[in-house]
Design a protein around this motif. Structure first.
Motif, mmCIF file in Angstrom:
data_model
loop_
_atom_site.group_PDB
_atom_site.id
_atom_site.type_symbol
_atom_site.label_atom_id
_atom_site.label_comp_id
_atom_site.label_asym_id
_atom_site.label_seq_id
_atom_site.Cartn_x
_atom_site.Cartn_y
_atom_site.Cartn_z
ATOM 1 N N ALA A 1 1.071 12.716 -9.010
ATOM 2 C CA ALA A 1 0.340 13.953 -8.718
ATOM 3 C C ALA A 1 1.261 15.167 -8.795
ATOM 4 O O ALA A 1 0.900 16.207 -9.358
ATOM 5 C CB ALA A 1 -0.315 13.860 -7.344
ATOM 6 N N ALA A 2 2.459 15.059 -8.225
ATOM 7 C CA ALA A 2 3.406 16.171 -8.253
ATOM 8 C C ALA A 2 3.840 16.493 -9.683
ATOM 9 O O ALA A 2 3.911 17.663 -10.083
ATOM 10 C CB ALA A 2 4.622 15.847 -7.389
ATOM 11 N N ALA A 3 4.133 15.457 -10.472
ATOM 12 C CA ALA A 3 4.540 15.672 -11.861
ATOM 13 C C ALA A 3 3.402 16.269 -12.684
ATOM 14 O O ALA A 3 3.622 17.137 -13.534
ATOM 15 C CB ALA A 3 5.011 14.349 -12.477
ATOM 16 N N SER A 4 2.171 15.806 -12.432
ATOM 17 C CA SER A 4 1.010 16.333 -13.156
ATOM 18 C C SER A 4 0.786 17.806 -12.820
ATOM 19 O O SER A 4 0.479 18.616 -13.709
ATOM 20 C CB SER A 4 -0.242 15.525 -12.809
ATOM 21 O OG SER A 4 -0.079 14.162 -13.136
ATOM 22 N N PHE A 5 0.948 18.149 -11.547
ATOM 23 C CA PHE A 5 0.771 19.542 -11.134
ATOM 24 C C PHE A 5 1.832 20.440 -11.763
ATOM 25 O O PHE A 5 1.540 21.551 -12.225
ATOM 26 C CB PHE A 5 0.835 19.639 -9.612
ATOM 27 C CG PHE A 5 0.582 21.013 -9.072
ATOM 28 C CD1 PHE A 5 -0.660 21.628 -9.220
ATOM 29 C CD2 PHE A 5 1.589 21.711 -8.422
ATOM 30 C CE1 PHE A 5 -0.893 22.905 -8.735
ATOM 31 C CE2 PHE A 5 1.365 22.986 -7.924
ATOM 32 C CZ PHE A 5 0.122 23.588 -8.082
ATOM 33 N N TYR A 6 3.073 19.958 -11.807
ATOM 34 C CA TYR A 6 4.155 20.725 -12.440
ATOM 35 C C TYR A 6 3.866 20.949 -13.924
ATOM 36 O O TYR A 6 4.015 22.067 -14.445
ATOM 37 C CB TYR A 6 5.480 19.985 -12.268
ATOM 38 C CG TYR A 6 6.543 20.405 -13.249
ATOM 39 C CD1 TYR A 6 7.223 21.618 -13.091
ATOM 40 C CD2 TYR A 6 6.859 19.598 -14.340
ATOM 41 C CE1 TYR A 6 8.197 21.999 -13.996
ATOM 42 C CE2 TYR A 6 7.836 19.980 -15.248
ATOM 43 C CZ TYR A 6 8.495 21.180 -15.075
ATOM 44 O OH TYR A 6 9.457 21.567 -15.986
ATOM 45 N N LEU A 7 3.437 19.884 -14.615
ATOM 46 C CA LEU A 7 3.167 20.016 -16.043
ATOM 47 C C LEU A 7 1.973 20.931 -16.289
ATOM 48 O O LEU A 7 1.952 21.703 -17.264
ATOM 49 C CB LEU A 7 2.899 18.622 -16.642
ATOM 50 C CG LEU A 7 2.911 18.523 -18.169
ATOM 51 C CD1 LEU A 7 4.257 18.949 -18.736
ATOM 52 C CD2 LEU A 7 2.593 17.094 -18.610
ATOM 53 N N TYR A 8 0.986 20.887 -15.420
ATOM 54 C CA TYR A 8 -0.165 21.782 -15.538
ATOM 55 C C TYR A 8 0.263 23.233 -15.386
ATOM 56 O O TYR A 8 -0.141 24.098 -16.172
ATOM 57 C CB TYR A 8 -1.204 21.412 -14.476
ATOM 58 C CG TYR A 8 -2.335 22.409 -14.364
ATOM 59 C CD1 TYR A 8 -3.374 22.421 -15.295
ATOM 60 C CD2 TYR A 8 -2.352 23.348 -13.336
ATOM 61 C CE1 TYR A 8 -4.406 23.346 -15.194
ATOM 62 C CE2 TYR A 8 -3.373 24.271 -13.225
ATOM 63 C CZ TYR A 8 -4.401 24.267 -14.161
ATOM 64 O OH TYR A 8 -5.416 25.183 -14.061
ATOM 65 N N LEU A 9 1.070 23.527 -14.378
ATOM 66 C CA LEU A 9 1.543 24.898 -14.186
ATOM 67 C C LEU A 9 2.376 25.366 -15.372
ATOM 68 O O LEU A 9 2.254 26.513 -15.831
ATOM 69 C CB LEU A 9 2.375 24.991 -12.901
ATOM 70 C CG LEU A 9 1.634 24.829 -11.579
ATOM 71 C CD1 LEU A 9 2.619 24.918 -10.419
ATOM 72 C CD2 LEU A 9 0.540 25.888 -11.433
ATOM 73 N N GLY B 1 6.761 -0.680 -8.045
ATOM 74 C CA GLY B 1 5.789 -1.511 -8.735
ATOM 75 C C GLY B 1 6.162 -2.932 -9.064
ATOM 76 O O GLY B 1 5.425 -3.611 -9.793
ATOM 77 N N LYS B 2 7.289 -3.451 -8.572
ATOM 78 C CA LYS B 2 7.722 -4.786 -8.994
ATOM 79 C C LYS B 2 6.685 -5.852 -8.651
ATOM 80 O O LYS B 2 6.341 -6.694 -9.494
ATOM 81 C CB LYS B 2 9.071 -5.124 -8.356
ATOM 82 C CG LYS B 2 10.212 -4.263 -8.846
ATOM 83 C CD LYS B 2 11.517 -4.561 -8.129
ATOM 84 C CE LYS B 2 12.094 -5.880 -8.530
ATOM 85 N NZ LYS B 2 13.469 -6.077 -7.992
ATOM 86 N N GLY C 1 3.146 6.124 -2.609
ATOM 87 C CA GLY C 1 4.333 6.853 -3.052
ATOM 88 C C GLY C 1 4.299 7.152 -4.533
ATOM 89 O O GLY C 1 4.621 8.269 -4.968
ATOM 90 N N LEU C 2 3.902 6.145 -5.327
ATOM 91 C CA LEU C 2 3.802 6.351 -6.771
ATOM 92 C C LEU C 2 2.728 7.376 -7.103
ATOM 93 O O LEU C 2 2.919 8.239 -7.973
ATOM 94 C CB LEU C 2 3.498 5.020 -7.459
ATOM 95 C CG LEU C 2 3.385 5.067 -8.987
ATOM 96 C CD1 LEU C 2 4.676 5.559 -9.613
ATOM 97 C CD2 LEU C 2 3.020 3.688 -9.539
ATOM 98 N N MET D 1 0.835 -1.207 0.000
ATOM 99 C CA MET D 1 0.000 0.000 0.000
ATOM 100 C C MET D 1 0.864 1.249 0.000
ATOM 101 O O MET D 1 0.562 2.251 -0.630
ATOM 102 C CB MET D 1 -0.909 -0.004 1.239
ATOM 103 C CG MET D 1 -1.945 1.110 1.223
ATOM 104 S SD MET D 1 -3.113 0.880 -0.136
ATOM 105 C CE MET D 1 -4.107 2.350 0.044
ATOM 106 N N ARG D 2 1.998 1.165 0.738
ATOM 107 C CA ARG D 2 2.896 2.299 0.793
ATOM 108 C C ARG D 2 3.470 2.597 -0.590
ATOM 109 O O ARG D 2 3.652 3.758 -0.969
ATOM 110 C CB ARG D 2 4.026 2.019 1.779
ATOM 111 C CG ARG D 2 5.002 3.186 1.946
ATOM 112 C CD ARG D 2 6.084 2.838 2.947
ATOM 113 N NE ARG D 2 5.520 2.524 4.245
ATOM 114 C CZ ARG D 2 6.253 2.094 5.277
ATOM 115 N NH1 ARG D 2 7.549 1.918 5.137
ATOM 116 N NH2 ARG D 2 5.669 1.836 6.436
ATOM 117 N N SER D 3 3.764 1.554 -1.375
ATOM 118 C CA SER D 3 4.320 1.764 -2.699
ATOM 119 C C SER D 3 3.320 2.450 -3.626
ATOM 120 O O SER D 3 3.685 3.311 -4.417
ATOM 121 C CB SER D 3 4.768 0.423 -3.299
ATOM 122 O OG SER D 3 3.657 -0.449 -3.459
ATOM 123 N N VAL D 4 2.043 2.075 -3.525
ATOM 124 C CA VAL D 4 1.009 2.701 -4.338
ATOM 125 C C VAL D 4 0.860 4.173 -3.962
ATOM 126 O O VAL D 4 0.753 5.045 -4.833
ATOM 127 C CB VAL D 4 -0.334 1.961 -4.164
ATOM 128 C CG1 VAL D 4 -1.437 2.696 -4.920
ATOM 129 C CG2 VAL D 4 -0.223 0.524 -4.658
#
Length: 275
Positions: free
Chosen positions: A12-20, A133-134, A6-7, A1-4
């Motif tokens: 979310a962070a990358a999507s927010f950066y690309l949106y900005l 995700g392994k 974290g991913l 659950m922790r891996s999900v």
């Protein structure tokens, strides 16, 4: 659950950066269209939109080429960010982005960009799969992972050429190879260079096609000697490396039993039901 979790946070962070990045544009993203006789010039303000067909691709390329004259660094940053986002999270669409690279930056600069971004983005995908995700890859695609694992062990002595073979002849989709290689314990250097070299023909075809499409404005342009020569070069670039790798594979590699489609939607559903 922790891996999900974290991913999901990274996505979310990358999507927010690309949106900005795509919404807070520097000034100047407008184009003055000359008016007809007796009418004033019209100012057209451009809006960024991911292309869904060749017409939208050409329109976006023209807009970014115009914008690149004053904001080359921004266009380069935006393109690289969008490409790495798509590649890192295994999102389809590399062909459109490669063609866009050729249309905006030209055939050679576009090819260098496409090769570097494809390799870097695939490496990010490899690292994300290794970190988060392994176990999920094995759970979702047990049969495909098992098949690839057996083939990797059978070709361990020629592992680099086996991976090149899979890139030239996509028996398994590139995105699936990217997320599966950490599970198969493929060393990072071998993975990196197999992606860089193995996808050069594909990148060349897409980038060169985008460059040609951006220069075609009528049917006469399609049948010009220059365009035909470029199309012939594309065909040779696509066929020659593949033919050499295929000939090598017949005598040195073991690829029997591998189909050309990768995991289908039906197989994905079946694998999920088994869990």
């Amino acid at each position: 659950m922790r891996s999900v979790a974290g991913l999901a946070a990274i996505v979310a962070a990358a999507s927010f950066y690309l949106y900005l990045l795509s919404t807070h544009l520097p000034p100047g993203l407008e184009h003055v269209q000359p008016g007809s006789e007796g009418q004033d010039e019209a100012v057209q303000e451009y809006r960024l939109k991911f292309p869904s067909d060749l017409d939208e691709l050409r329109e976006l390329a023209e807009m970014l080429k115009f914008y690149k004259r004053e904001h080359h660094g921004y266009v380069l940053l935006l393109f690289c960010s969008a490409y790495l986002y798509k590649q890192s999270f295994a999102i389809p669409g590399s062909s459109f982005l490669n063609m866009l690279a050729g249309a905006i930056f030209g055939p050679w600069e576009g090819l260098v960009l496409a090769c570097l971004l494809t390799t870097t983005g695939s490496t990010f995908c490899y690292l994300l799969s290794a970190a988060f995700g392994k176990q999920h890859v094995v759970q979702l695609f047990p049969d495909k992972v098992d098949l690839l694992q057996r083939k990797v062990e059978e070709n361990r002595s020629s592992l680099f050429f086996f991976l090149l073979f899979l890139r030239f002849f996509p028996m398994t989709p590139n995105w699936f190879l990217n997320i599966t290689c950490p599970v198969l314990n493929i060393p990072m250097p071998i993975f990196f260079f197999s992606v860089f070299i193995g996808l050069i023909p594909y990148n060349f075809i897409c980038v060169r096609t985008g460059s040609i499409l951006s220069e075609i404005h009528s049917l006469d342009d399609i049948f010009s000697w220059g365009t035909l020569a470029q199309l012939l070069a594309i065909a040779l670039m696509a066929l020659l490396p593949g033919a050499l790798i295929k000939r090598y594979g017949k005598t040195h590699l073991k690829v029997d039993g591998m189909d050309s489609n990768g995991p289908s939607q039906a197989e994905i559903k079946q694998d999920r039901k088994r869990r």
